[in-house]
Design a protein around this motif. Structure first.
Motif, PDB file in Angstrom:
ATOM      1  N   SER A 112       0.824  -1.209   0.000  1.00 41.46           N
ATOM      2  CA  SER A 112       0.000   0.000   0.000  1.00 41.46           C
ATOM      3  C   SER A 112       0.860   1.261   0.000  1.00 41.46           C
ATOM      4  O   SER A 112       0.576   2.228  -0.719  1.00 41.46           O
ATOM      5  CB  SER A 112      -0.920  -0.009   1.224  1.00 41.46           C
ATOM      6  N   LEU A 113       1.936   1.265   0.770  1.00 42.55           N
ATOM      7  CA  LEU A 113       2.848   2.414   0.786  1.00 42.55           C
ATOM      8  C   LEU A 113       3.474   2.636  -0.585  1.00 42.55           C
ATOM      9  O   LEU A 113       3.604   3.770  -1.058  1.00 42.55           O
ATOM     10  CB  LEU A 113       3.935   2.211   1.840  1.00 42.55           C
ATOM     11  N   LEU A 114       3.874   1.558  -1.227  1.00 41.16           N
ATOM     12  CA  LEU A 114       4.477   1.680  -2.551  1.00 41.16           C
ATOM     13  C   LEU A 114       3.471   2.228  -3.563  1.00 41.16           C
ATOM     14  O   LEU A 114       3.824   3.042  -4.419  1.00 41.16           O
ATOM     15  CB  LEU A 114       5.002   0.314  -3.007  1.00 41.16           C
ATOM     16  N   GLU A 115       2.213   1.795  -3.440  1.00 41.26           N
ATOM     17  CA  GLU A 115       1.193   2.286  -4.371  1.00 41.26           C
ATOM     18  C   GLU A 115       0.904   3.764  -4.150  1.00 41.26           C
ATOM     19  O   GLU A 115       0.710   4.522  -5.102  1.00 41.26           O
ATOM     20  CB  GLU A 115      -0.092   1.473  -4.201  1.00 41.26           C
ATOM     21  N   ARG A 116       0.879   4.183  -2.879  1.00 42.51           N
ATOM     22  CA  ARG A 116       0.491   5.559  -2.563  1.00 42.51           C
ATOM     23  C   ARG A 116       1.614   6.560  -2.812  1.00 42.51           C
ATOM     24  O   ARG A 116       1.341   7.727  -3.058  1.00 42.51           O
ATOM     25  CB  ARG A 116       0.052   5.665  -1.097  1.00 42.51           C
ATOM     26  N   ALA A 136       7.018   1.743 -11.223  1.00 50.00           N
ATOM     27  CA  ALA A 136       6.378   0.433 -11.125  1.00 50.00           C
ATOM     28  C   ALA A 136       6.946  -0.306  -9.930  1.00 50.00           C
ATOM     29  O   ALA A 136       8.159  -0.368  -9.740  1.00 50.00           O
ATOM     30  CB  ALA A 136       6.610  -0.379 -12.399  1.00 50.00           C
ATOM     31  N   ALA A 137       6.024  -0.856  -9.095  1.00 50.09           N
ATOM     32  CA  ALA A 137       6.418  -1.647  -7.929  1.00 50.09           C
ATOM     33  C   ALA A 137       5.929  -3.069  -8.126  1.00 50.09           C
ATOM     34  O   ALA A 137       4.858  -3.297  -8.686  1.00 50.09           O
ATOM     35  CB  ALA A 137       5.837  -1.048  -6.655  1.00 50.09           C
ATOM     36  N   CYS A 138       6.709  -4.010  -7.633  1.00 54.97           N
ATOM     37  CA  CYS A 138       6.371  -5.412  -7.853  1.00 54.97           C
ATOM     38  C   CYS A 138       6.856  -6.230  -6.656  1.00 54.97           C
ATOM     39  O   CYS A 138       7.986  -6.058  -6.195  1.00 54.97           O
ATOM     40  CB  CYS A 138       7.030  -5.906  -9.141  1.00 54.97           C
ATOM     41  N   ALA A 139       5.972  -7.112  -6.120  1.00 55.58           N
ATOM     42  CA  ALA A 139       6.354  -8.013  -5.037  1.00 55.58           C
ATOM     43  C   ALA A 139       6.997  -9.259  -5.639  1.00 55.58           C
ATOM     44  O   ALA A 139       6.429  -9.897  -6.524  1.00 55.58           O
ATOM     45  CB  ALA A 139       5.136  -8.398  -4.214  1.00 55.58           C
ATOM     46  N   LEU A 140       8.185  -9.616  -5.153  1.00 53.34           N
ATOM     47  CA  LEU A 140       8.938 -10.724  -5.728  1.00 53.34           C
ATOM     48  C   LEU A 140       8.870 -11.996  -4.894  1.00 53.34           C
ATOM     49  O   LEU A 140       9.404 -13.023  -5.285  1.00 53.34           O
ATOM     50  CB  LEU A 140      10.411 -10.322  -5.894  1.00 53.34           C
ATOM     51  N   GLU A 170      13.098   8.470   1.788  1.00 55.81           N
ATOM     52  CA  GLU A 170      11.766   8.921   2.194  1.00 55.81           C
ATOM     53  C   GLU A 170      10.838   7.739   2.428  1.00 55.81           C
ATOM     54  O   GLU A 170      10.090   7.692   3.412  1.00 55.81           O
ATOM     55  CB  GLU A 170      11.186   9.848   1.134  1.00 55.81           C
ATOM     56  N   LEU A 171      10.889   6.753   1.532  1.00 52.36           N
ATOM     57  CA  LEU A 171      10.051   5.575   1.681  1.00 52.36           C
ATOM     58  C   LEU A 171      10.462   4.771   2.913  1.00 52.36           C
ATOM     59  O   LEU A 171       9.604   4.245   3.637  1.00 52.36           O
ATOM     60  CB  LEU A 171      10.151   4.708   0.420  1.00 52.36           C
ATOM     61  N   ARG A 172      11.766   4.675   3.176  1.00 52.52           N
ATOM     62  CA  ARG A 172      12.233   3.951   4.365  1.00 52.52           C
ATOM     63  C   ARG A 172      11.674   4.599   5.635  1.00 52.52           C
ATOM     64  O   ARG A 172      11.218   3.905   6.555  1.00 52.52           O
ATOM     65  CB  ARG A 172      13.767   3.950   4.407  1.00 52.52           C
ATOM     66  N   ARG A 173      11.688   5.921   5.698  1.00 54.62           N
ATOM     67  CA  ARG A 173      11.163   6.612   6.879  1.00 54.62           C
ATOM     68  C   ARG A 173       9.658   6.385   7.019  1.00 54.62           C
ATOM     69  O   ARG A 173       9.151   6.228   8.146  1.00 54.62           O
ATOM     70  CB  ARG A 173      11.460   8.113   6.783  1.00 54.62           C
ATOM     71  N   ARG A 174       8.952   6.361   5.907  1.00 52.27           N
ATOM     72  CA  ARG A 174       7.509   6.105   5.976  1.00 52.27           C
ATOM     73  C   ARG A 174       7.225   4.705   6.511  1.00 52.27           C
ATOM     74  O   ARG A 174       6.299   4.499   7.296  1.00 52.27           O
ATOM     75  CB  ARG A 174       6.867   6.284   4.604  1.00 52.27           C
TER      76      ARG A 174
END
Length: 335
Positions: free
Chosen positions: A228-232, A239-243, A266-270
């Protein structure tokens, strides 16, 4: 302001006529479709009915005047109304009651404020009864719909999504296809792009949930939160993808290594501040991230995938909850 103070102030106004003031006030209430009524006594006939109240009863105002609730309504409706009127008279002052009764052919939730005006020299129950009605039916329905929608959202968020068979292989093929397209576009337009490899640092467990089914549910919830964080927080062009195995890949189109590193931070902090609810508890998680870019880190897709994975492993080796950069390649100049 207390009612006595209001009366004192109004009495000091020269030429102010009390009946005229009351009529003016009722006209204002009628203009706003306020539901106001005046009865001559408890359980007695209506002396005044506003258009708003007539609409609640589903009848013209003329049909209500001079008639009591016992004449207009069935017993399940008028009995609690009359009982509330009696309590208002006994207690004195403004008394508010909530009623759930059938009015105008529909079940309604109504708040009614009542004020008894005793008559000087008369019995305790003598005197008119003023009433203000507020229909809460639509508000309650909206609140119920909102609560239902919130429950559905919570249930959807709490339900782990089962990955289809072969999902990791399909995801790997998808990210490789996206990378091939991005590489072709970047070569033609002479621009950069980056690949971020992401892995959740530790099993999503809490002290009282250390093992299997519960730990699996917790892990699934954290995986869903990361997706959800990756999508938002990614652009439409990314493009985000779960491996699988808790790993994700994030393709950042048209950005270089420095910009990709800043966005990964920024994403790591979120992720570190995200709260994941599960069974009345709150889960926290962190991620290790590795950032590689084309053409500075690697000149082909295999090298880019390997470099981002190696940088992610380095971030894990350093304790997790951090972003590691892949090394920049240096090509030997021809002799």
């Amino acid at each position: 302001m207390p009612a006595d103070e209001t009366v004192r102030r109004l009495s000091a106004v020269p030429g102010l006529d009390a009946p005229q003031l009351a009529a003016a006030f009722l006209s204002l209430a009628d203009a706003l479709q306020a539901a106001i009524a005046i009865k001559g006594a408890v359980g007695g006939p209506f002396l005044h009915v506003s258009p708003g109240l007539a609409a609640l009863y589903g009848r013209p105002a003329g049909e209500l005047l001079g008639r009591s609730d016992a004449e207009l309504l069935d017993a399940p409706a008028w009995v609690p109304l009359q009982a509330a009127e009696q309590r208002a008279v006994a207690l004195g002052g403004v008394q508010a009651h909530r009623h759930r009764i059938e009015l105008g052919g529909a079940l309604r939730e109504i708040d009614v404020a009542r004020l008894h005006l005793p008559v000087a020299g008369g019995a305790a129950h003598d005197g008119p009864l003023l009433m203000l009605w507020i229909d809460r039916t639509e508000q309650r329905r909206r609140d119920q719909r909102l609560q239902q929608a919130l429950r559905q959202l919570e249930e959807q968020a709490a339900a782990p999504r089962a990955a289809p068979a072969g999902a990791p292989a399909l995801a790997q093929a998808r990210i490789e296809e996206l990378l091939r397209r991005e590489l072709d576009l970047s070569q033609r337009e002479q621009r950069e792009f980056a690949l971020v490899s992401i892995e959740i640092d530790a099993p999503a467990t809490t002290p009282d949930r250390p093992s299997s089914p519960e730990a699996a549910r917790a892990t699934a919830r954290v995986q869903e939160a990361l997706r959800s964080l990756l999508e938002r927080h990614t652009r439409a062009m990314d493009a985000a993808c779960a491996l699988g195995d808790g790993c994700h890949a994030l393709l950042l189109s048209g950005v270089g290594l420095a910009t990709a590193h800043a966005r990964a931070e920024e994403l790591r902090r979120r992720c570190a501040t995200e709260l994941v609810p599960l069974d009345g508890e709150v889960l926290r998680f962190t991620v290790a991230m590795g950032v590689a870019s084309w053409p500075h880190t690697a000149g082909d897709l295999e090298g880019l995938l390997a470099a981002s994975a190696a940088a992610r492993a380095l971030a894990r080796q350093r304790g997790g909850n951090q972003v590691a950069l892949a090394g920049i390649r240096f090509e030997r100049a021809p002799a």
